[in-house]
Design a protein around this motif. Structure first.
Motif: not given
Length: 103
Positions: A76-103
């Motif tokens: 719902d937050q991302v209109p139109g075509h949903k880039q995989r990395l955008t979806v993955y980043y936003l999900l990782a941020a939602h769950y507080g899991k950016l650290g999985v990727f070094g964040g």
């Protein structure tokens, strides 16, 4: 538009280091034009995002229904075509899991 630029439209303070690590992790999938996008109209695709990314990669132990709600909220937050990395980043941020990727 780069993956970082697309992600920063929804997460202005997105970490370039995290995005770079995500790009390395998913480099093979990103070589296929179809795989660069998450098809929100395909229930099987959304189940793969839930099972492989949210549960598998991020290690989230929430119920399928709760994860599906988070995936839908990102859609719902991302209109139109949903880039995989955008979806993955936003999900990782939602769950507080950016650290999985070094964040």
């Amino acid at each position: 538009m780069s993956a970082l630029e697309d992600i920063q439209k929804y997460a202005p303070n997105a970490s370039d280091a995290v995005v770079a690590e995500m790009e390395k992790t998913y480099a093979l999938a990103l070589t296929n034009a179809d795989a660069r996008l998450v098809s929100y109209s395909d229930p099987a695709e959304l189940a793969r995002v839930r099972e492989s990314f949210v549960k598998g990669k991020l290690g989230v132990a929430a119920s399928d229904a709760a994860i599906d709600e988070a995936i839908a909220a990102v859609g719902d937050q991302v209109p139109g075509h949903k880039q995989r990395l955008t979806v993955y980043y936003l999900l990782a941020a939602h769950y507080g899991k950016l650290g999985v990727f070094g964040g």
